[in-house]
Design a protein around this motif. Structure first.
Motif: not given
Length: 264
Positions: A101-108, A206-216
């Motif tokens: 959970g705490t690594k998702l932003e960097s992995y994204f 181009l549709i940039p990816a976003q770190l929303d709930d679905a992406m998480r």
């Protein structure tokens, strides 16, 4: 010693192991055992237990004692085992969050370039001269990309006027993906040869990816499945048998020494 009865057939514990192997069910069993071991420390609160069990019963039409008794008999399960099945997914989610959970932003951020999506237009034809002529017509505004694709493209994209997507930017052919990666919306590329085709490509959006709930959720599932595949590949499965009932347990090695489990 416990035995399994299926109709008039009685199957011993030793036979069960070989049946699982023969029916290729051991990799799935290995997967479940590894998951169960991983989630063992993660318990649910009383309110969480009540909620997931109630939802499980509703989703599976098990809201009456009769329906529950029927499924328990069908699977030869206890009520405790059935409730454990109901709680497993939430316990797995707790494990995922605690582990990654705490690594998702960097992995994204690391994977973002592969997670972006594109809408693009494509024309493909086996005739190099036709491809060149279509490119000049579109570039000069003499004919729209959609009309040219509908009339001349030799793939399924002809049905949509050449329009494809949204799709992950790395999904098309690598050569097309490379062009899309460096394109501006509306940029038209001259025909390029790919295998037996000559293709014309234009980036639409181009549709940039976003770190929303679905992406998480997608990233957590990917990290979990990657971890699980590694754990399964490291697992060594050895069938232990009792020889003659009194010789003790001996190790039978299979397939050049070890039978390794593949990913389920």
């Amino acid at each position: 010693m416990a035995h399994l009865r299926i109709g008039n057939q009685i199957i011993s514990q030793a036979e069960i192991t070989h049946l699982l192997a023969g029916y290729q069910m051991l990799p799935q069993l290995c997967r479940l055992v590894i998951i169960e071991r991983a989630i063992a420390p993660f318990e649910l609160t009383p309110s969480e237990k009540l909620g997931v069990i109630e939802q499980f019963y509703q989703n599976n039409q098990l809201t009456t004692p009769e329906a529950q008794a029927k499924v328990l008999k069908h699977y030869s399960m206890s009520l405790e085992q059935l409730e454990a099945v109901a709680m497993r997914e939430l316990r797995i989610e707790k494990f995922k969050q605690a582990t990654w959970g705490t690594k998702l932003e960097s992995y994204f951020l690391q994977c973002k370039s592969q997670l972006d999506k594109v809408i693009y237009s494509l024309i493909r034809t086996s005739d190099a001269e036709v491809a060149q002529e279509l490119y000049f017509r579109i570039k000069a505004g003499e004919q729209t990309f959609a009309d040219c694709a509908s009339l001349y493209s030799q793939g399924q994209e002809a049905q949509t006027g050449g329009m494809l997507g949204p799709v992950p930017i790395n999904q098309p052919h690598p050569a097309i993906a490379q062009k899309l990666t460096i394109s501006q919306p509306g940029q038209l590329w001259p025909p390029m040869k790919l295998d037996e085709w000559f293709v014309i490509v234009r980036l639409e959006k181009l549709i940039p990816a976003q770190l929303d709930d679905a992406m998480r959720s997608t990233l957590l599932n990917h990290l979990f499945e990657t971890w699980l595949a590694e754990e399964i590949s490291k697992a060594q499965l050895t069938i232990l048998e009792e020889e003659g009932g009194s010789e003790g347990v001996w190790e039978r090695e299979r397939e050049s020494g070890r039978q390794k489990l593949g990913v389920a």
